[in-house]
Design an enzyme around this catalytic site. Structure first.
Site, PDB file in Angstrom:
ATOM      1  N   HIS A  14     -30.676 -47.071  23.921  1.00  0.00           N
ATOM      2  CA  HIS A  14     -30.161 -45.804  23.414  1.00  0.00           C
ATOM      3  C   HIS A  14     -28.795 -46.021  22.776  1.00  0.00           C
ATOM      4  CE1 HIS A  14     -28.853 -46.109  27.616  1.00  0.00           C
ATOM      5  NE2 HIS A  14     -27.834 -45.312  27.319  1.00  0.00           N
ATOM      6  N   PHE A  15     -28.498 -45.179  21.813  1.00  0.00           N
ATOM      7  CA  PHE A  15     -27.259 -45.245  21.053  1.00  0.00           C
ATOM      8  C   PHE A  15     -26.507 -43.931  21.242  1.00  0.00           C
ATOM      9  CE2 PHE A  15     -30.198 -48.138  19.217  1.00  0.00           C
ATOM     10  CZ  PHE A  15     -29.459 -49.180  18.682  1.00  0.00           C
TER      11      PHE A  15
ATOM     12  N   ASN B 160     -25.139 -50.089  24.767  1.00  0.00           N
ATOM     13  CA  ASN B 160     -24.899 -51.035  25.866  1.00  0.00           C
ATOM     14  C   ASN B 160     -26.189 -51.735  26.261  1.00  0.00           C
ATOM     15  OD1 ASN B 160     -22.239 -49.961  26.044  1.00  0.00           O
ATOM     16  ND2 ASN B 160     -22.993 -48.317  27.337  1.00  0.00           N
TER      17      ASN B 160
ATOM     18  N   HIS C 184     -22.407 -51.923  31.140  1.00  0.00           N
ATOM     19  CA  HIS C 184     -22.370 -50.489  31.437  1.00  0.00           C
ATOM     20  C   HIS C 184     -23.619 -49.717  31.033  1.00  0.00           C
ATOM     21  CE1 HIS C 184     -18.226 -51.233  32.473  1.00  0.00           C
ATOM     22  NE2 HIS C 184     -18.058 -51.783  31.293  1.00  0.00           N
ATOM     23  N   GLN C 185     -24.766 -50.400  30.884  1.00  0.00           N
ATOM     24  CA  GLN C 185     -26.017 -49.684  30.610  1.00  0.00           C
ATOM     25  C   GLN C 185     -26.520 -49.092  31.921  1.00  0.00           C
ATOM     26  OE1 GLN C 185     -29.271 -52.062  29.095  1.00  0.00           O
ATOM     27  NE2 GLN C 185     -30.469 -50.274  28.542  1.00  0.00           N
TER      28      GLN C 185
END
Length: 141
Positions: free
Chosen positions: A99-100, A86, A92-93
């Site tokens: 990051h994954f 995101n 929605h981060q």
């Protein structure tokens, strides 16, 4: 507002200031189990280089990301899974460090475990509008 290096929780994890359940590490990435999982085996892969969004991350820091995600997906034994990344609050981060997520999706769990998403197709776009969008993006590549 983007977190600074001094306050970024993922930077603190990379530095060892905050412990994690480390799955693997390379020169450029760290992978660990998510402490707020939405499915069994939910894991994160983060670049060690601090960047708020994917577009901020130098390409030189990206080489190990997909291989790490693949290894973790295989090691988890998940037959079905989502890879999620995101960028920005509207997307929605929550943590301002790229990051994954590798999120297993057990077929028998339905919508009770794992990522629950819909795919609302933008049906009101004409083929001409889609072509204009395509031409705009392509011209910037």
């Amino acid at each position: 507002m983007a977190a600074s290096l001094a306050t970024c929780i993922f930077c603190k994890i990379v530095k060892g200031e905050i412990p994690c359940l480390k799955l693997m590490e390379t020169e450029s990435v760290l992978a660990f189990v998510d402490i707020g999982p939405i499915a069994k085996g939910h894991s994160l892969v983060i670049p060690k280089h601090h960047a708020a969004t994917l577009s901020d991350l130098p390409e030189s820091e990206m080489a190990d990301i997909l291989p790490a995600l693949k290894k973790i997906a295989i090691a988890s034994g998940a037959q079905n899974y989502n890879i999620l990344q995101n960028n920005g609050r509207a997307a929605h981060q929550v943590v301002d460090h790229v990051h994954f997520h590798m999120i297993p999706k057990p077929a028998e769990a339905g919508d009770k475990e794992g990522l629950v998403i819909g795919w609302p197709v933008q049906k009101d776009l004409s083929k001409d509008e889609i072509k204009t969008i395509y031409e705009d993006i392509k011209s910037r590549l």
